[in-house]
Structure formats: C-alpha cells, structure tokens
Design a protein around this motif. Sequence first.
Motif: not given
Length: 180
Positions: A6-8, A19-23, A28-33, A70-75
């Motif tokens: 998810e782009r955020v 795609t992560r590659r595109q981010a 682009w900001l996206h989420r890493i846990a 996509v759809g995953e929380s950080y946890e």
Amino acid sequence: MEELVERVDGQDRVLGVVTRRQAVREGWLHRIASTVCRDERGRFLVHRRSEQLARFPGLHEVMVGGAAIVGESYEQAAARELTEELGILGLPRLLFTFVNRSGLSPHWLGVHEAVIPDAVVPDPGEVAWHGWLTESELHAALSEWRFTPDSHEAFSRYRAFRQQCGDDLTGPRHPGPDPV
C-alpha cells in the motif's frame, strides 16, 4: 510474483496499491514492519543477510522484517516475517512507527519487539548467520560491522524508546507452555 504494497502518505494513510519495486523506484512511502528480537536474558538477535538477497546482501541487521503487503497491519506483517525468516510463531508488540529515509527509499517503519527462544531456525535463503549479542556487544558491532541503514536508525530510536519507557521485556513472548 511481484509483492503488492500500500502506498501511503505522510500521515500513514493509504493512497493506493503499487508493487514494492515501483514504490522503491519512485520513492513512494509504503509500510515496512521490523522486529527487534531479544531472548529471556535480554540479548539481541543479530543476523547477516544472505548473499542471494536483492536488498543489502551480506549486511548485518538488528531487526527481522519486511514489507507489509496489501491489507496487512504492521503487527501482522511483523508476525509473518518472524515466521518466514526465523520459524517463530507469535505476535510482536508494536512500539512505534516513523518515516525512515535511510535505505533504498523512504518508508514508514513499524518497530516491534519480541522475546523469543534462543533456538531459532533461520531460513538459509534469508539469513546466512545469526547470533545473540549483549547490548554492549551490539554497540561495538554496530560500529565495526557493516549493517543495513535501517538497523542504525531504527535501533537508535528503539534504544531511546526503551530509555523513555523503561526496559520492560514483558511484551509478547513466543508461543509455548505460557500464553502469548
């Protein structure tokens, strides 16, 4: 198959799916846990990334982690990564998030903590070596070994968080005889 993330925005609100590659390519900001893993004695798990990995091959890391799909929380992402990389089941405790500008591209980094068993079974495709270091040994290693950029920034913030909140290791533990 390409990893969809998810782009955020700057407030960590979802803007769309890429795609992560595109981010990474577009910045682009996206989420890493990520999860800082400790054992019952308070030692830190440190590992060296496999040479076959596309991102930071052969560098050391203080955390285990990866992109939240996509759809995953950080946890959820942190728990999935613990299972994939170390064979550990459990739900790490989210401590904080921040925009991390070190590494390949800017991203929101969710920093978790988990107390896990000493005996982990790392995926050899992801982890070439692992070991348990005391905090003083880890400080020495951070200045002597080659670590990923995320490791330095996130561990510095993790230490500050722990000092501010106290060194409480009573967060989620691995599954076993005691409840998680």
